[in-house]
Design an enzyme around this catalytic site. Structure first.
Site, short mmCIF file in Angstrom:
data_model
loop_
_atom_site.label_atom_id
_atom_site.label_comp_id
_atom_site.label_asym_id
_atom_site.label_seq_id
_atom_site.Cartn_x
_atom_site.Cartn_y
_atom_site.Cartn_z
N THR A 93 0.80 -1.23 0.00
CA THR A 93 0.00 0.00 0.00
C THR A 93 0.83 1.28 0.00
O THR A 93 0.26 2.37 -0.04
CB THR A 93 -0.93 0.03 1.23
OG1 THR A 93 -0.15 -0.21 2.40
CG2 THR A 93 -2.02 -1.02 1.09
N TYR A 94 2.16 1.21 0.04
CA TYR A 94 2.97 2.43 -0.05
C TYR A 94 2.96 2.92 -1.49
O TYR A 94 3.23 2.13 -2.39
CB TYR A 94 4.42 2.19 0.36
CG TYR A 94 4.66 1.79 1.79
CD1 TYR A 94 3.72 1.99 2.79
CD2 TYR A 94 5.87 1.19 2.16
CE1 TYR A 94 3.97 1.62 4.09
CE2 TYR A 94 6.12 0.81 3.48
CZ TYR A 94 5.16 1.02 4.43
OH TYR A 94 5.40 0.65 5.74
N SER A 95 2.65 4.15 -1.83
CA SER A 95 2.23 5.22 -0.96
C SER A 95 0.77 5.51 -1.25
O SER A 95 0.46 6.35 -2.09
CB SER A 95 3.05 6.47 -1.20
OG SER A 95 4.44 6.25 -1.03
#
Length: 314
Positions: free
Chosen positions: A52-54
């Site tokens: 899930t970054y970013s």
């Protein structure tokens, strides 16, 4: 530089874990490549990211994994690098989710972005607190047997669910977590030391603290509210501008001056002096910042240093 063995695995890493949260956020791909080249050029081999970054940039995430994947392909260094990524975090598209369906989907997406056949260390990033633990571990068992993941680890999982995970693993012959990624640093001690340190001891978990520098506060950059606009992360350190936080900065200043180094390096060296800590997770956006990371494993704090930091941070 002494290598760290992760839990009961055969993974060996250098004692600093490069945080990939800035890749695709405050660093573009070119600058990210420069940081990755400099980091690995000094013999460090452990990179941490998440699917899930970013997400805060586009609501989805994936940018960090994509940049790391492009770098791994361009440099041909996959076998030399230990890559950790995560599953289960919340985005605008979905909530926390460690169901089997989500894990099986997410692991393939991470592998595609990372341009690799396997993930060395795969974390439960956040516990959704509703998926049966046996279901989650069965999913991990499936991806390990398929060769997609080598070992698993836990991040934001409650002590109760973590204990249950080991009980379920033992009972059903399912994979066991080999590492723990908690929130832990000189100004955030109680939660980890009270609730998780005993579990790290009991289950032989190697600990990789996140927010090792308290979002930059422990670098000494933020000493008053006037300093909060020095970076995009400034607002997140306002809570540390109190008597305790400033006492910690004062102690760091003294130890740093004694050893002719920086408060950030001392903060990381303090973590490395604690039981079960394998490699603090730290991000960097410049080679100057990287140097503070490189210096930490070389700095050996003495009893006087440790006592001063301990008293200021309690």
């Amino acid at each position: 530089m002494k290598a760290v063995t992760i839990g009961n695995s055969d993974l060996k890493v250098a004692p600093i874990n490069l945080g990939g949260n800035v890749f695709g956020w405050t660093l573009d791909e070119g600058k990210s490549f420069e940081i990755l080249d400099a980091f690995t050029g000094k013999g460090f081999n452990f990179i941490d990211t998440a699917d899930t970054y970013s997400w805060w940039v586009n609501g989805k995430g994936g940018q960090s994994e994509t940049i790391i994947g492009n770098w791994l392909k361009a440099r041909g260094k996959r076998k030399d690098i230990v890559v950790a990524t995560k599953v289960g975090s919340e985005t605008k598209e979905h909530g926390f989710d460690i169901s089997k369906k989500h894990i099986l989907k997410s692991v393939d997406e991470s592998l595609q972005r990372l341009q690799t056949d396997y993930i060395d260390l795969y974390y439960t990033h956040f516990d959704d607190k509703i998926t049966p633990i046996e279901e989650t571990l069965s999913a991990y068992d499936e991806v390990i047997k398929a060769g997609k993941v080598r070992y698993i680890a836990a991040s934001n999982v409650s002590p109760e669910r973590l204990i249950e995970s080991f009980e379920v693993s033992e009972k059903n012959g399912l994979p066991k977590y080999q590492a723990l990624q908690p929130h832990y640093n000189l100004v955030e001690r109680v939660g980890y030391e009270t609730n998780y340190a005993p579990l790290a001891e009991k289950y032989n978990l190697t600990v990789f603290p996140y927010w090792s520098l308290a979002a930059g506060f422990l670098t000494g950059k933020y000493r008053s509210e006037d300093d909060l606009n020095k970076s995009v992360r400034g607002g997140s350190v306002k809570k540390y501008l109190n008597d305790k936080g400033l006492a910690v900065i004062g102690a760091l200043d003294k130890v740093a001056e004694k050893h002719h180094t920086s408060p950030a390096t001392v903060s990381l060296a303090w973590l490395l002096a604690q039981p079960h800590i394998g490699a603090p997770i730290v991000s960097a956006t410049s080679e100057r910042q990287l140097q503070t990371l490189f210096d930490a494993p070389e700095l050996k704090l003495d009893a006087e240093d440790l006592q001063l930091l301990d008293e200021a941070s309690r």
